[in-house]
Design a protein around this motif. Structure first.
Motif, PDB file in Angstrom:
ATOM      1  N   ASP A  72       1.437   9.569  -5.840  1.00 21.47           N
ATOM      2  CA  ASP A  72       2.223  10.821  -5.328  1.00 21.47           C
ATOM      3  C   ASP A  72       2.951  11.351  -6.377  1.00 21.47           C
ATOM      4  O   ASP A  72       2.944  12.550  -6.898  1.00 21.47           O
ATOM      5  CB  ASP A  72       2.736  10.750  -3.885  1.00 21.47           C
ATOM      6  CG  ASP A  72       2.079  10.654  -2.884  1.00 21.47           C
ATOM      7  OD1 ASP A  72       0.675  10.816  -2.654  1.00 21.47           O
ATOM      8  OD2 ASP A  72       2.492  10.149  -1.665  1.00 21.47           O
ATOM      9  N   TRP A  73       3.745  10.365  -7.010  1.00 19.09           N
ATOM     10  CA  TRP A  73       4.711  10.576  -7.998  1.00 19.09           C
ATOM     11  C   TRP A  73       3.891  11.281  -9.467  1.00 19.09           C
ATOM     12  O   TRP A  73       4.008  12.273  -9.881  1.00 19.09           O
ATOM     13  CB  TRP A  73       5.419   9.481  -8.403  1.00 19.09           C
ATOM     14  CG  TRP A  73       6.354   9.639  -9.638  1.00 19.09           C
ATOM     15  CD1 TRP A  73       6.080   9.114 -11.056  1.00 19.09           C
ATOM     16  CD2 TRP A  73       7.433  10.390 -10.011  1.00 19.09           C
ATOM     17  NE1 TRP A  73       6.855   9.293 -11.754  1.00 19.09           N
ATOM     18  CE2 TRP A  73       7.845  10.131 -11.340  1.00 19.09           C
ATOM     19  CE3 TRP A  73       8.099  11.356  -9.193  1.00 19.09           C
ATOM     20  CZ2 TRP A  73       8.963  10.833 -11.986  1.00 19.09           C
ATOM     21  CZ3 TRP A  73       9.252  11.948  -9.856  1.00 19.09           C
ATOM     22  CH2 TRP A  73       9.600  11.937 -10.900  1.00 19.09           C
ATOM     23  N   GLN A  74       2.637  10.302  -9.706  1.00 15.99           N
ATOM     24  CA  GLN A  74       1.749  10.785 -10.851  1.00 15.99           C
ATOM     25  C   GLN A  74       1.355  12.162 -10.502  1.00 15.99           C
ATOM     26  O   GLN A  74       1.145  13.004 -11.432  1.00 15.99           O
ATOM     27  CB  GLN A  74       0.780   9.732 -11.052  1.00 15.99           C
ATOM     28  CG  GLN A  74       1.263   8.436 -11.483  1.00 15.99           C
ATOM     29  CD  GLN A  74       0.502   7.191 -11.650  1.00 15.99           C
ATOM     30  OE1 GLN A  74      -0.610   7.435 -10.662  1.00 15.99           O
ATOM     31  NE2 GLN A  74       0.489   6.324 -12.268  1.00 15.99           N
ATOM     32  N   LYS A  75       0.725  12.563  -9.512  1.00 23.14           N
ATOM     33  CA  LYS A  75       0.318  13.849  -8.948  1.00 23.14           C
ATOM     34  C   LYS A  75       1.186  14.747  -9.043  1.00 23.14           C
ATOM     35  O   LYS A  75       0.798  15.770  -9.730  1.00 23.14           O
ATOM     36  CB  LYS A  75      -0.424  13.622  -7.376  1.00 23.14           C
ATOM     37  CG  LYS A  75      -1.080  14.999  -7.160  1.00 23.14           C
ATOM     38  CD  LYS A  75      -1.658  14.971  -5.643  1.00 23.14           C
ATOM     39  CE  LYS A  75      -1.927  16.226  -5.186  1.00 23.14           C
ATOM     40  NZ  LYS A  75      -2.630  16.187  -3.917  1.00 23.14           N
ATOM     41  N   THR A  76       2.743  14.737  -8.625  1.00 21.50           N
ATOM     42  CA  THR A  76       3.636  15.685  -9.017  1.00 21.50           C
ATOM     43  C   THR A  76       3.617  15.948 -10.572  1.00 21.50           C
ATOM     44  O   THR A  76       3.842  17.292 -10.774  1.00 21.50           O
ATOM     45  CB  THR A  76       4.843  15.185  -8.337  1.00 21.50           C
ATOM     46  OG1 THR A  76       4.582  14.863  -6.728  1.00 21.50           O
ATOM     47  CG2 THR A  76       6.040  16.165  -8.481  1.00 21.50           C
ATOM     48  N   VAL A  77       3.811  14.797 -11.054  1.00 24.31           N
ATOM     49  CA  VAL A  77       3.944  15.000 -12.582  1.00 24.31           C
ATOM     50  C   VAL A  77       2.975  15.955 -13.242  1.00 24.31           C
ATOM     51  O   VAL A  77       2.923  16.620 -14.120  1.00 24.31           O
ATOM     52  CB  VAL A  77       4.138  13.851 -13.274  1.00 24.31           C
ATOM     53  CG1 VAL A  77       4.337  13.899 -14.868  1.00 24.31           C
ATOM     54  CG2 VAL A  77       5.464  13.024 -12.778  1.00 24.31           C
ATOM     55  N   MET A  78       1.666  15.589 -13.063  1.00 20.47           N
ATOM     56  CA  MET A  78       0.512  16.220 -13.481  1.00 20.47           C
ATOM     57  C   MET A  78       0.584  17.798 -13.041  1.00 20.47           C
ATOM     58  O   MET A  78       0.083  18.588 -13.898  1.00 20.47           O
ATOM     59  CB  MET A  78      -0.750  15.560 -12.885  1.00 20.47           C
ATOM     60  CG  MET A  78      -0.892  14.050 -13.467  1.00 20.47           C
ATOM     61  SD  MET A  78      -2.607  13.312 -12.895  1.00 20.47           S
ATOM     62  CE  MET A  78      -3.487  14.697 -13.633  1.00 20.47           C
ATOM     63  N   GLU A  79       0.815  18.017 -11.694  1.00 21.38           N
ATOM     64  CA  GLU A  79       0.880  19.372 -11.155  1.00 21.38           C
ATOM     65  C   GLU A  79       1.979  20.174 -11.860  1.00 21.38           C
ATOM     66  O   GLU A  79       2.054  21.344 -11.596  1.00 21.38           O
ATOM     67  CB  GLU A  79       0.867  19.434 -10.054  1.00 21.38           C
ATOM     68  CG  GLU A  79      -0.434  18.898  -9.147  1.00 21.38           C
ATOM     69  CD  GLU A  79      -0.298  18.794  -7.679  1.00 21.38           C
ATOM     70  OE1 GLU A  79       0.778  18.964  -6.982  1.00 21.38           O
ATOM     71  OE2 GLU A  79      -1.485  18.486  -6.952  1.00 21.38           O
TER      72      GLU A  79
ATOM     73  N   ASP B 231       0.944  -1.113  -0.067  1.00 19.45           N
ATOM     74  CA  ASP B 231      -0.097  -0.018  -0.062  1.00 19.45           C
ATOM     75  C   ASP B 231       0.659   1.080  -0.046  1.00 19.45           C
ATOM     76  O   ASP B 231       0.528   2.223  -0.534  1.00 19.45           O
ATOM     77  CB  ASP B 231      -0.864  -0.055   1.270  1.00 19.45           C
ATOM     78  CG  ASP B 231      -2.002  -1.181   1.122  1.00 19.45           C
ATOM     79  OD1 ASP B 231      -2.174  -1.571   0.083  1.00 19.45           O
ATOM     80  OD2 ASP B 231      -2.625  -1.405   2.154  1.00 19.45           O
ATOM     81  N   GLU B 232       2.031   1.131   0.828  1.00 15.31           N
ATOM     82  CA  GLU B 232       2.770   2.476   0.624  1.00 15.31           C
ATOM     83  C   GLU B 232       3.482   2.706  -0.377  1.00 15.31           C
ATOM     84  O   GLU B 232       3.654   3.686  -0.835  1.00 15.31           O
ATOM     85  CB  GLU B 232       3.890   2.109   1.984  1.00 15.31           C
ATOM     86  CG  GLU B 232       4.984   3.269   2.000  1.00 15.31           C
ATOM     87  CD  GLU B 232       4.377   4.589   2.393  1.00 15.31           C
ATOM     88  OE1 GLU B 232       5.013   5.493   2.022  1.00 15.31           O
ATOM     89  OE2 GLU B 232       3.301   4.535   2.979  1.00 15.31           O
ATOM     90  N   LYS B 233       4.017   1.602  -1.237  1.00 11.66           N
ATOM     91  CA  LYS B 233       4.514   1.507  -2.601  1.00 11.66           C
ATOM     92  C   LYS B 233       3.522   2.294  -3.485  1.00 11.66           C
ATOM     93  O   LYS B 233       3.951   3.068  -4.421  1.00 11.66           O
ATOM     94  CB  LYS B 233       5.131   0.429  -2.884  1.00 11.66           C
ATOM     95  CG  LYS B 233       6.118  -0.362  -2.396  1.00 11.66           C
ATOM     96  CD  LYS B 233       6.873  -1.261  -2.842  1.00 11.66           C
ATOM     97  CE  LYS B 233       7.986  -2.061  -2.047  1.00 11.66           C
ATOM     98  NZ  LYS B 233       7.883  -2.335  -0.907  1.00 11.66           N
ATOM     99  N   HIS B 234       2.149   1.899  -3.422  1.00 11.28           N
ATOM    100  CA  HIS B 234       1.163   2.181  -4.236  1.00 11.28           C
ATOM    101  C   HIS B 234       1.061   3.683  -4.254  1.00 11.28           C
ATOM    102  O   HIS B 234       0.634   4.523  -5.156  1.00 11.28           O
ATOM    103  CB  HIS B 234      -0.198   1.592  -4.062  1.00 11.28           C
ATOM    104  CG  HIS B 234       0.078   0.058  -4.614  1.00 11.28           C
ATOM    105  ND1 HIS B 234      -0.959  -1.059  -4.395  1.00 11.28           N
ATOM    106  CD2 HIS B 234       0.600  -0.519  -5.658  1.00 11.28           C
ATOM    107  CE1 HIS B 234      -0.438  -1.966  -4.938  1.00 11.28           C
ATOM    108  NE2 HIS B 234       0.309  -1.796  -5.706  1.00 11.28           N
ATOM    109  N   LYS B 235       0.983   4.105  -2.847  1.00 11.51           N
ATOM    110  CA  LYS B 235       0.813   5.529  -2.556  1.00 11.51           C
ATOM    111  C   LYS B 235       1.993   6.482  -3.069  1.00 11.51           C
ATOM    112  O   LYS B 235       1.671   7.568  -3.654  1.00 11.51           O
ATOM    113  CB  LYS B 235       0.850   5.687  -0.978  1.00 11.51           C
ATOM    114  CG  LYS B 235       0.349   7.068  -0.529  1.00 11.51           C
ATOM    115  CD  LYS B 235       0.160   7.281   0.882  1.00 11.51           C
ATOM    116  CE  LYS B 235       0.173   8.566   1.602  1.00 11.51           C
ATOM    117  NZ  LYS B 235       0.961   9.553   1.204  1.00 11.51           N
ATOM    118  N   ARG B 236       3.063   5.793  -3.015  1.00 11.69           N
ATOM    119  CA  ARG B 236       4.279   6.478  -3.618  1.00 11.69           C
ATOM    120  C   ARG B 236       4.166   7.070  -5.159  1.00 11.69           C
ATOM    121  O   ARG B 236       4.513   7.902  -5.606  1.00 11.69           O
ATOM    122  CB  ARG B 236       5.612   6.026  -3.149  1.00 11.69           C
ATOM    123  CG  ARG B 236       6.023   6.037  -1.737  1.00 11.69           C
ATOM    124  CD  ARG B 236       7.520   5.997  -1.477  1.00 11.69           C
ATOM    125  NE  ARG B 236       8.082   4.498  -2.120  1.00 11.69           N
ATOM    126  CZ  ARG B 236       8.104   3.606  -1.105  1.00 11.69           C
ATOM    127  NH1 ARG B 236       7.882   3.683   0.153  1.00 11.69           N
ATOM    128  NH2 ARG B 236       8.684   2.788  -1.787  1.00 11.69           N
TER     129      ARG B 236
END
Length: 587
Positions: A505-512, A497-502
């Motif tokens: 978060d990475w995908q969100k950072t790229v989009m933003e 779950d922690e790896k999926h969260k990371r």
């Protein structure tokens, strides 16, 4: 019909699956087993059926064996028996509901075995007893061999170093110890005080039935394989073995002489399979690494329990198969290197021997998986039992109802939870009677040369959750399983779950980041470069390259016309990436 037309041979499975791959305790020597044979015949509740509480009393109270080791022998013998899948699943459900040792003992107390067959099972543990002469000079003395071994000699020696697979060793053991085996079946009043047979010693027909654990045979003109007592009870052998219809018994020495004269090598053993087994077709086997790979099977002729598939010297290739040819077979994977092997069918047993730098993914294995003399091998399986011996830097991802066995000679073994699936996995598990609980993957028994060893001092570790990833089986197969059977241990699920969260978060950072088209392309190129560098560094590039389906022209049989892809393979491949390479092999 003449007695000479009858053939009797040692059964494969008691030696292959029943004998632990470690020198037995001295408390299982003939001296102690003779005492046990007399004890069980003269105590209530021990004969003809032996239940777990009475065996525990004998093993722990009389033979001074640890209880875990006593249960290991009892459980291993039970694995050999022909329980139906439904019975196994019912037993697994009962065990999974035990929440204390007292409840577990109560459930185990319901288990019982044939007393005489269990005695014979304990006796054949001597198969792996170390000979002092062998340990000192490497082979039995005296040796008449003064020349260098020929290639065929080397191949025969290589194939027979694991005595559990070596049918020559099985025959030699039975021939050498048959008198002692028969003495264990005799009534106490038929023996001297030292446990040896008296001159007029008789063996009852009921006792000879128990000999069916070790011996079977057939009439030479018939393909039907029968247990030894049925052959001995028919006219061709009745007179030769001295059978008396009034007493329903055989004179021991006459029976011994009869059996020794007609014992032969198992016609369905590894020797016959190597010499005359059906060679299996590979997708590519003419050029390059495949030139030295060998594979053979006897599944088209052998009876249940003797079916085997032998795979040797698969090098830098991916082998993938799901097939009826594998179902219920004993598999030996030998001297494979830098290989990726997927055998996705219900299997009887598997031995992974002298392999290096390879990944082996198996369908459910009804009895046992044995890893021996391997280095840097990753094994992924659901199995009745798992044993690892004389191996280093190996990782085992397992779902198993029994404690994994760590045998002598291991270094740096990693145990992890089962972490993959394929669509027909749960159907295959049900067909061999394996459930998701109980699961003892993280509670190994460590066997040393003097018995059980404290697990805390052993050379193994449990996989740290931070290093845990699930594994994808990269093939399309029919079925309904869409996730890893059962639940992952909480700490491993939390790590995932922690790896999926990371990742999120990475995908969100790229989009933003609001990159323009040119920046997106540069970023994508950079990620791809780093990804391919990682593939090369870890060796995963070879694994991906070997999954690319070949063109039809690359699947030519050297002895025939080109073969259509769907005729050669039972598994369809998922195309991954843009790498180009060789195809998985079909067997």
């Amino acid at each position: 019909m003449e007695a000479d037309s009858v053939m009797i041979w040692p059964r494969m499975e008691p030696f292959l699956l029943g004998v632990l791959q470690v020198a037995p305790s001295s408390k299982l020597s003939l001296h102690y087993l003779r005492k046990m044979a007399t004890y069980v015949r003269t105590r209530d509740g021990c004969f003809p059926i032996l239940c777990w509480p009475m065996w525990r009393h004998i093993a722990c109270g009389k033979l001074q064996l640890p209880e875990d080791l006593a249960w290991l022998y009892f459980e291993t013998f039970d694995l050999l028996l022909g329980h139906s899948p439904e019975e196994k699943l019912e037993w697994a459900e009962c065990l999974s509901q035990c929440s204390s040792k007292s409840e577990l003992d109560k459930q185990r107390s319901k288990l019982s075995v044939d007393t005489l067959q269990f005695l014979l099972f304990l006796y054949i543990q001597q198969l792996n007893r170390m000979s002092l002469r062998t340990s000192l000079i490497g082979e039995e003395w005296p040796s008449h061999r003064t020349r260098s071994p020929s290639p065929s000699d080397r191949e025969a020696k290589t194939s027979s170093q694991n005595k559990n697979w070596d049918d020559q060793a099985h025959l030699s053991f039975v021939q050498s110890h048959l008198a002692e085996i028969l003495e264990l079946l005799a009534e106490p009043d038929q023996l001297s005080q030292s446990g040896q047979a008296l001159r007029d010693c008789q063996i009852s027909l009921e006792a000879v039935r128990s000999l069916g654990l070790l011996l079977e045979g057939s009439f030479s003109r018939s393909n039907a394989v029968q247990p030894v007592h049925r052959l001995l009870n028919k006219p061709p052998l009745q007179a030769k073995a001295g059978y008396c219809t009034l007493s329903r018994s055989f004179p021991l020495y006459k029976l011994l002489s009869c059996l020794q004269q007609i014992l032969i090598l198992n016609p369905f053993g590894i020797t016959a399979c190597l010499h005359s087994g059906k060679k299996l077709a590979w997708a590519q086997q003419v050029e390059g690494a495949m030139k030295r790979a060998k594979i053979a099977r006897n599944t088209h002729t052998a009876p249940p329990g003797s079916k085997m598939v032998l795979m040797s010297q698969v090098f830098r290739q991916t082998l993938a198969k799901t097939s009826e040819k594998l179902t219920g077979a004993n598999i030996k994977i030998h001297r494979c290197s830098e290989a990726f092997i997927y055998l996705l069918s219900p299997l009887r047993s598997v031995s992974v021997d002298k392999c290096r730098d390879s990944t082996v993914v198996l369908g459910p294995v009804e009895t046992s998986v044995h890893v021996h003399s391997c280095h840097n091998v990753r094994l992924v399986c659901v199995a009745g039992r798992i044993a690892v011996g004389a191996s280093s830097h190996c990782t085992v991802h397992a779902l198993t109802p029994t404690n994994p066995l760590l045998l002598p000679g291991n270094t740096d073994i990693t145990l992890g939870p089962f972490h993959t699936f394929y669509p027909s996995l749960e159907d295959h598990m049900a067909s061999v009677g394996l459930a998701v609980v109980p699961n003892a993957w993280d509670r190994p028994l460590v066997l040393g040369t003097e018995g059980l060893v404290n697990p805390e001092s052993a050379c193994y570790r449990l996989l740290p959750p931070a290093e845990f990833h699930t594994m994808a089986v990269p093939f399309k197969i029919e079925g309904d399983t869409c996730e890893v059977p059962g639940e992952l241990p909480p700490q491993y699920q939390a790590a995932l779950d922690e790896k999926h969260k990371r990742i999120q978060d990475w995908q969100k950072t790229v989009m933003e980041a609001r990159l323009n088209e040119e920046q997106k392309q540069q970023f994508q190129d950079l990620v791809e470069v780093k990804f391919h560098e990682w593939l090369l560094e870890t060796g995963h590039r070879q694994e991906l390259d070997s999954l690319i389906p070949p063109t039809v022209t690359s699947l030519k049989d050297p002895n025939g016309p080109a073969t259509d892809t769907h005729q050669v393979k039972d598994i369809k491949h998922i195309r991954i990436g843009r790498a180009v390479g060789q195809s998985p092999m079909a067997c």
